[in-house]
Enzyme design. Structure first.
Site, PDB file in Angstrom:
ATOM      1  N   MET A   1      24.024  56.811 -27.028  1.00  0.00           N
ATOM      2  CA  MET A   1      23.136  55.732 -27.474  1.00  0.00           C
ATOM      3  C   MET A   1      21.892  55.727 -26.590  1.00  0.00           C
ATOM      4  O   MET A   1      21.800  54.997 -25.610  1.00  0.00           O
ATOM      5  CB  MET A   1      23.878  54.404 -27.443  1.00  0.00           C
ATOM      6  CG  MET A   1      25.006  54.363 -28.485  1.00  0.00           C
ATOM      7  SD  MET A   1      26.063  52.924 -28.388  1.00  0.00           S
ATOM      8  CE  MET A   1      24.881  51.612 -28.633  1.00  0.00           C
ATOM      9  N   GLN A  53      26.994  62.277 -20.808  1.00  0.00           N
ATOM     10  CA  GLN A  53      26.805  62.881 -22.118  1.00  0.00           C
ATOM     11  C   GLN A  53      25.573  63.785 -22.096  1.00  0.00           C
ATOM     12  O   GLN A  53      24.468  63.336 -21.794  1.00  0.00           O
ATOM     13  CB  GLN A  53      26.654  61.792 -23.182  1.00  0.00           C
ATOM     14  CG  GLN A  53      26.672  62.318 -24.587  1.00  0.00           C
ATOM     15  CD  GLN A  53      26.705  61.206 -25.614  1.00  0.00           C
ATOM     16  OE1 GLN A  53      26.422  61.450 -26.785  1.00  0.00           O
ATOM     17  NE2 GLN A  53      27.032  59.986 -25.220  1.00  0.00           N
ATOM     18  N   CYS A  83      24.222  63.752 -32.439  1.00  0.00           N
ATOM     19  CA  CYS A  83      23.020  62.920 -32.509  1.00  0.00           C
ATOM     20  C   CYS A  83      22.022  63.503 -33.508  1.00  0.00           C
ATOM     21  O   CYS A  83      21.658  64.683 -33.408  1.00  0.00           O
ATOM     22  CB  CYS A  83      22.376  62.809 -31.129  1.00  0.00           C
ATOM     23  SG  CYS A  83      20.875  61.797 -31.125  1.00  0.00           S
ATOM     24  N   LYS A 122      31.470  65.704 -28.647  1.00  0.00           N
ATOM     25  CA  LYS A 122      31.279  64.645 -29.636  1.00  0.00           C
ATOM     26  C   LYS A 122      30.507  65.227 -30.810  1.00  0.00           C
ATOM     27  O   LYS A 122      29.435  65.817 -30.615  1.00  0.00           O
ATOM     28  CB  LYS A 122      30.515  63.478 -29.026  1.00  0.00           C
ATOM     29  CG  LYS A 122      30.373  62.271 -29.954  1.00  0.00           C
ATOM     30  CD  LYS A 122      29.689  61.113 -29.227  1.00  0.00           C
ATOM     31  CE  LYS A 122      29.706  59.840 -30.079  1.00  0.00           C
ATOM     32  NZ  LYS A 122      28.833  59.967 -31.269  1.00  0.00           N
ATOM     33  N   HIS A 154      32.450  61.401 -34.903  1.00  0.00           N
ATOM     34  CA  HIS A 154      31.783  60.374 -35.697  1.00  0.00           C
ATOM     35  C   HIS A 154      32.073  60.696 -37.157  1.00  0.00           C
ATOM     36  O   HIS A 154      31.675  61.749 -37.659  1.00  0.00           O
ATOM     37  CB  HIS A 154      30.275  60.403 -35.427  1.00  0.00           C
ATOM     38  CG  HIS A 154      29.527  59.280 -36.065  1.00  0.00           C
ATOM     39  ND1 HIS A 154      28.401  58.716 -35.506  1.00  0.00           N
ATOM     40  CD2 HIS A 154      29.722  58.607 -37.234  1.00  0.00           C
ATOM     41  CE1 HIS A 154      27.944  57.759 -36.287  1.00  0.00           C
ATOM     42  NE2 HIS A 154      28.736  57.684 -37.345  1.00  0.00           N
ATOM     43  N   GLY A 195      32.356  55.643 -35.231  1.00  0.00           N
ATOM     44  CA  GLY A 195      31.532  55.429 -36.404  1.00  0.00           C
ATOM     45  C   GLY A 195      31.885  54.161 -37.163  1.00  0.00           C
ATOM     46  O   GLY A 195      32.939  54.083 -37.794  1.00  0.00           O
ATOM     47  N   GLY A 196      31.016  53.140 -37.076  1.00  0.00           N
ATOM     48  CA  GLY A 196      31.164  51.940 -37.888  1.00  0.00           C
ATOM     49  C   GLY A 196      32.371  51.094 -37.567  1.00  0.00           C
ATOM     50  O   GLY A 196      32.789  50.278 -38.399  1.00  0.00           O
ATOM     51  N   ARG A 217      27.713  50.554 -31.185  1.00  0.00           N
ATOM     52  CA  ARG A 217      26.799  49.451 -31.483  1.00  0.00           C
ATOM     53  C   ARG A 217      27.478  48.084 -31.427  1.00  0.00           C
ATOM     54  O   ARG A 217      26.885  47.106 -30.971  1.00  0.00           O
ATOM     55  CB  ARG A 217      26.138  49.677 -32.849  1.00  0.00           C
ATOM     56  CG  ARG A 217      24.990  50.681 -32.790  1.00  0.00           C
ATOM     57  CD  ARG A 217      24.452  50.968 -34.169  1.00  0.00           C
ATOM     58  NE  ARG A 217      25.398  51.771 -34.941  1.00  0.00           N
ATOM     59  CZ  ARG A 217      25.390  51.890 -36.259  1.00  0.00           C
ATOM     60  NH1 ARG A 217      24.495  51.208 -36.958  1.00  0.00           N
ATOM     61  NH2 ARG A 217      26.263  52.653 -36.890  1.00  0.00           N
TER      62      ARG A 217
END
Length: 319
Positions: A1, A53, A83, A122, A154, A195-196, A217
């Protein structure tokens, strides 16, 4: 992020969970090798366990950056192959490397030879017109054969041609079952899903199928959820009972950083989502937004903002 999970954010998050592993924002190998390492890689010892990362594709540079990270004390080196940022794609790293599994495997092999800490990858389930059944399986088996210790997936494709980086976080449909199938086909390989994932209740459901869950997030925008992580996922007491207690514990760190010349806003920008469903939360956010950005802003701004929140500050709620 990128630009979110900096050292100040991670110190804040660590105060809410002793057990969850924290990850840095993605840093390119070039920045680490040629840039200001102390500024880029320095972190507070309270952050452990914390993973570095990396973004990059040249095996020699990945090995060098991984070794630098290990020497700084990171507990894990993670290679980002997920990403979708334009600046990442232009630098031949991130999600575009889903199309080059052999090169990613070379990078993992080089990092494993350079460091003793775990090396993880990742990734996405695929990019653009790739078939996720083939693309994810090919990448996963290639990097595991090269020595990768775990995979973080993800559960979306990244559409590098046609969608913006922001759209790639939401528009491609989630396919959690694809990640579950990967885990079933590689039972001895740790697989973490991403993811989500909105909350800890959802995370616990995923743990019926995979070894771990990464929340990005939701943890950033609603950090109060992390207070329930240790009780809900690890069967241990939360480090603090309420968010007000967390803020009290954060004050000495903020004072120390202010004394070193760090701007208050650099730290408080990560705190705005700390209170949820509590009278005064909006006033708290407004006070930080209006006063935390001022050049002379000191810790009193934060004290005054906290005072605007009702005393029944958030305990671990329905996370």
């Amino acid at each position: 992020m990128m630009d979110w999970t900096d050292r100040h954010c991670r110190v804040f998050h660590r105060l809410m969970t002793r057990r969850a592993r924290l990850y840095t924002e993605m840093l390119t190998t070039g920045a680490i090798i040629h840039g200001d390492r102390a500024r880029l890689l320095g972190f507070d010892q309270s952050e452990h366990p914390v993973a570095l990362q990396l973004g990059g594709s040249e095996p020699r540079d990945l090995a060098a950056a991984a070794k630098i990270g290990e020497d700084f004390g990171y507990d894990e080196i993670n290679l980002n192959v997920g990403c979708p940022s334009d600046r990442v794609k232009d630098g031949r790293c991130g999600a575009c490397l889903m199309a080059e599994p052999a090169l990613v495997a070379e990078g993992v092999h080089a990092m494993k030879r350079a460091v003793g800490v775990p090396v993880t990858v990742k990734c996405r389930i695929g990019i653009d017109d790739q078939d996720p059944e083939i693309a994810l399986d090919t990448l996963a088996r290639s990097v595991v054969a090269a020595g990768a210790d775990a995979l973080i997936v993800h559960a979306r494709k990244a559409w590098l041609n046609g969608l913006s980086p922001k759209e790639n976080r939401d528009v491609p449909p989630l396919d959690y079952d694809r990640v579950y199938r990967l885990k079933a086909s590689m039972p001895k390989v740790p697989v973490i899903i991403n993811g989500g994932i909105p909350d800890l209740a959802a995370a616990k459901q995923h743990l019926d199928h995979v070894d771990g869950v990464m929340i990005g997030r939701a943890a950033y925008h609603e950090p109060w959820r992390l207070l329930a992580a240790d009780p809900e996922l690890f069967g241990e007491a939360a480090p603090y009972a309420t968010m007000k207690d967390v803020f009290e514990a954060m004050i000495p760190y903020i004072e120390d950083q202010l004394a070193q010349g760090t701007r208050l806003h650099s730290m408080t920008r990560h705190l705005v989502g700390a209170f949820h469903g509590v009278p005064g939360a909006r006033a708290f956010r407004r006070h930080l937004a209006e006063n935390g950005v001022k050049q002379e802003a000191g810790v009193s701004v934060l004290h005054d903002a906290i005072a605007l929140v009702a005393d029944r500050a958030v305990a671990p709620i329905a996370a």
